[in-house]
Design a protein around this motif. Structure first.
Motif, PDB file in Angstrom:
ATOM      1  N   SER A 640       0.823  -1.215   0.000  1.00 16.57           N
ATOM      2  CA  SER A 640       0.000   0.000   0.000  1.00 16.57           C
ATOM      3  C   SER A 640       0.856   1.263   0.000  1.00 16.57           C
ATOM      4  O   SER A 640       0.573   2.215  -0.736  1.00 16.57           O
ATOM      5  CB  SER A 640      -0.928  -0.004   1.215  1.00 16.57           C
ATOM      6  OG  SER A 640      -0.181   0.032   2.415  1.00 16.57           O
ATOM      7  N   ASP A 645      -1.252  -0.830  -4.896  1.00 12.69           N
ATOM      8  CA  ASP A 645      -2.673  -1.156  -4.868  1.00 12.69           C
ATOM      9  C   ASP A 645      -3.542   0.001  -5.333  1.00 12.69           C
ATOM     10  O   ASP A 645      -4.768  -0.074  -5.242  1.00 12.69           O
ATOM     11  CB  ASP A 645      -3.080  -1.574  -3.451  1.00 12.69           C
ATOM     12  CG  ASP A 645      -2.813  -0.476  -2.428  1.00 12.69           C
ATOM     13  OD1 ASP A 645      -2.019   0.437  -2.729  1.00 12.69           O
ATOM     14  OD2 ASP A 645      -3.396  -0.535  -1.329  1.00 12.69           O
ATOM     15  N   ARG A 707      -2.388   5.339   5.628  1.00 10.37           N
ATOM     16  CA  ARG A 707      -1.840   4.252   4.824  1.00 10.37           C
ATOM     17  C   ARG A 707      -0.407   4.534   4.398  1.00 10.37           C
ATOM     18  O   ARG A 707       0.336   3.610   4.090  1.00 10.37           O
ATOM     19  CB  ARG A 707      -2.701   4.022   3.586  1.00 10.37           C
ATOM     20  CG  ARG A 707      -2.878   5.249   2.711  1.00 10.37           C
ATOM     21  CD  ARG A 707      -3.592   4.926   1.417  1.00 10.37           C
ATOM     22  NE  ARG A 707      -2.746   4.146   0.539  1.00 10.37           N
ATOM     23  CZ  ARG A 707      -3.161   3.106  -0.174  1.00 10.37           C
ATOM     24  NH1 ARG A 707      -4.406   2.724  -0.072  1.00 10.37           N
ATOM     25  NH2 ARG A 707      -2.346   2.473  -0.971  1.00 10.37           N
TER      26      ARG A 707
END
Length: 746
Positions: A640, A645, A707
């Motif tokens: 991530s 992704d 993230r």
């Protein structure tokens, strides 16, 4: 009349008290244990008894229903406790098949047998009550009906609900965990006597479940012949639709594979149909894990003694020095693994502790959900701890994690720098489908000889692969392999000469994993490592090409200067060429600046920081399941935070790297006049994509989320002088056109 009544209460009819089913000649019912149960009581007084008063007839017919319930319950118990399904060894398969075709075989059930044992206990109490009534009536002159009614009154609360229970069981074919679920629901009633009776029946069912839990969680053996336990084999579900020939073929195939690997990942599952509702799913998963862990600990793979041999064959380094070290490693591994296979991975004291906890649950008269969950959690912790000792300590998990970081996450930068330099000339041409892997092995071996020391015992597990080469057009040209035609809209490429260096993006690594590390490094985990590796290797190749292009140009410039100095001339042509391509080097510096910062961000801010987090978890955790979860979080964070992704970011980064490759190819043809237009087009596309990348990454959805905690550092390095922010705002608002190379050269 008295004995007729007492015999009827024990299920035996005669002339005075009859069974209506026996007198219906059209049905011709044979009341064997296999005969179906009646939906309602069928015991009646004979209609031709004129001396019985209507009030007495009503009382008698009400009392003799207990005899009907007794007989039906006894028939159910006899059928459920029938052990004729146990086949003798000399019975022919043909006779078994014939019996199945005739429909005589009923699927046996150990849970029904346990229920039948509980019903027999209740019926024995009922028989004792009938016997006691007989003794009272024979010894004293008491009213018969009043004495019988008073002595059996409590059974009107027990036998009818029990009969309804077996009716539902027979009608819906309930067995296994579903039977426990039904009994647990029936326990919740407002009649204390009935509640106590059903709880006793449930206790009998739980005895079977605890025996299966003991077999599974103490010895790693799934003792479930009839598919009634909520832990079941995967092939049991598949074999229901397979023919015997298909089943034998699957077993033959399975024998060639690692059985322990198959058992761990695919061998067992939770059967929701057999899972009682009062057992939560997380508890069932803990039971499944504990049994699989004990199965692994009690049954070490036979291949563990030969792990050193196949790893020696994975790759040959081409030097006697390294082959000698690999031979020593194989001998050492073999001796260590032989000792490991002989050791007791699960001490008997721990197994006794697990069995003791299950025995305490088994001896309890009632099922306590909290005590059950606590015991299961404790057993899971024991199994997870010993599995942690096996995988982390004895199998050196941390060393293998470090090896994966070195080779799949490019932590051994010197090795990959040497490999890319050795293979640079090869990878500038399209891969040949038949020999691409063999071609790459030469620079791979050379790089290993230069950079890998004898102490690195993990490199022998790494194998280079080139799977499934497909040549895709990406508008990347080879030197002197394209024709160009000037046009207003841009550059038209000759499609007959289009090829791709993307074929080399398929370079893959394989890592040999032996028992018991296959429990940790699954195929899914290794595929994630491979995905990150291919991305990082492509980024590394792009960075190296940009550096080599600058080095090549500077070498050419110094050669020209040396020639002019030796000839004593001042060449204006060389000066003009340098002046003409100066903007091109500015574009190259912008490309290298972006690629360098992206690579630094991934290697330092992402990989190293997440690696330190994983190491802290490994040091503090002694639970295998926790460790698997931490490793999954580690890989997810790498993917991530590297933007793999996010489709839009990945596509932009792919486009930027392709543009960098196109730029490097054009540098080799910089003497051609057509290059000016093409370089202008590449610079324009690069500016658009880099500004789009910066705009997306600085958005609140990505930069403001958790993230990517170090993304702001990356953006700060890119925009340290506000260049990206200014140009990105200009592109979005269309304030001014981008400067072109042609205008810059004026």
């Amino acid at each position: 009349m008295l004995h007729e009544l007492l015999l009827a209460l024990l299920g035996y009819t005669g002339d005075l008290i009859i069974d209506e089913r026996e007198h219906q000649e059209s049905l011709r019912v044979n009341l064997s244990p296999d005969a179906p149960l009646a939906d309602e009581p069928t015991f009646k007084l004979a209609p031709d008894l004129s001396f019985v008063q209507p009030s007495d007839r009503e009382v008698i017919e009400r009392v003799i229903t207990l005899g009907f319930y007794y007989r039906e319950l006894e028939r159910f118990a006899a059928k459920s406790r029938n052990l004729s399904w146990i086949r003798s060894s000399n019975e022919s398969p043909l006779s078994r098949a014939t019996e199945i075709l005739k429909g005589k075989k009923v699927k046996p059930s150990v849970y029904r047998r346990a229920l039948a044992n509980g019903i027999v206990e209740v019926l024995s109490v009922y028989r004792s009550a009938v016997l006691h009534i007989e003794q009272k009536l024979l010894s004293d002159c008491l009213p018969i009906l009043a004495t019988v009614t008073q002595g059996l009154n409590k059974f009107f609360v027990l036998l009818p609900p029990l009969y309804e229970l077996i009716l539902e069981i027979e009608r819906d074919n309930i067995y296994g965990g579903r039977l426990l679920n039904l009994l647990h629901k029936r326990c919740h009633c407002g009649v204390p006597e009935l509640q106590t009776c059903i709880q006793r029946l449930l206790w009998h069912g739980h005895q079977v479940m605890y025996n299966q839990l003991t077999s599974w969680m103490v010895y790693g053996i799934l003792h479930d012949q009839h598919g009634e336990f909520f832990v079941s084999r995967q092939e049991d579900r598949d074999s229901e639709h397979d023919s015997p020939a298909d089943t034998l073929e699957k077993l033959a195939r399975m024998s060639t594979n690692d059985v322990s690997l198959t058992d761990w990942h695919l061998g067992f599952h939770i059967s929701l149909d057999m899972l009682p509702e009062y057992v939560p799913m997380h508890v069932a998963e803990s039971i499944l894990f504990a049994g699989k862990a004990v199965r692994v600990l009690r049954n070490p793979s036979p291949a563990v003694q030969f792990q050193g041999a196949p790893s020696h064959q994975h790759i040959q380094k081409g030097s006697q020095r390294f082959q000698g070290s690999m031979g020593k490693l194989s001998v050492q591994d073999s001796s260590v693994q032989t000792m490991l296979a002989g050791e007791e991975l699960l001490p008997q004291s721990e197994a006794d502790k697990i069995e003791s906890m299950l025995q305490d649950l088994k001896e309890s008269s009632e099922f306590h959900k909290r005590s059950f969950e606590t015991a299961v959690d404790s057993i899971k912790a024991i199994a997870a701890n010993h599995l942690w000792q096996l995988v982390v300590v004895r199998a050196d998990l941390n060393g293998h994690l470090k090896a994966l970081k070195d080779y799949f996450l490019l932590a051994k930068g010197d090795f990959f720098q040497s490999f890319l330099e050795e293979s640079r000339l090869l990878t500038r041409l399209p891969p040949r489908q038949s020999t691409a892997e063999a071609d790459l092995m030469v620079p791979f071996q050379l790089a290993s000889i230069k950079t890998i020391g004898e102490e690195d015992k993990y490199f022998s597990r790494v194998t280079l692969r080139m799977p499934g080469i497909t040549l895709k057009s990406s508008h990347v040209e080879l030197p002197k392999a394209k024709e160009y035609s000037d046009g207003v809209s841009g550059v038209k490429l000759d499609t007959s000469a289009e090829t791709s260096v993307d074929g080399w993006d398929g370079i893959a690594l394989e890592y040999s994993v032996d028992w018991p590390l296959h429990l940790f490094f699954t195929q899914e985990v290794l595929s994630k490592y491979l995905r990150i590796f291919q991305y990082l290797l492509r980024l590394k190749r792009t960075q190296m090409e940009l550096e080599k292009s600058w080095a090549s140009a500077m070498h050419q410039d110094h050669s020209d200067f040396a020639k002019r100095h030796s000839n004593g001339t001042n060449s204006s042509i060389s000066q003009q060429r340098r002046q003409r391509f100066r903007p091109m080097w500015r574009v190259r510096e912008h490309m290298a600046f972006l690629i360098r910062n992206l690579q630094f961000y991934i290697q330092v801010d992402v990989i190293e920081s997440q690696w330190n987090v994983l190491q802290a978890h490994i040091q503090n955790s002694h639970d295998f399941t926790e460790l698997v979860g931490f490793h999954q979080e580690y890989l997810s964070a790498l993917i991530s935070q590297s933007f793999l992704d996010i489709g839009s970011v990945s596509r932009i980064l792919d486009g930027i790297m392709k543009l960098c490759w196109q730029f490097c190819w054009k540098i080799e043809n910089q003497d051609k006049k057509e290059c000016t237009t093409e370089l202008e087009h590449i610079a324009e596309e690069f500016n658009k994509k880099s500004n789009s990348l910066y705009t997306i990454l600085r958005s609140s959805r990505i930069a403001g989320s958790q993230r990517a905690p170090f993304l702001r550092r990356f953006l700060l390095r890119l925009n340290f002088n506000s260049f990206f922010e200014t140009t990105a705002r200009g592109v979005l608002n269309v304030v001014r056109p981008r400067p072109t190379l042609a205008s810059a050269m004026i």
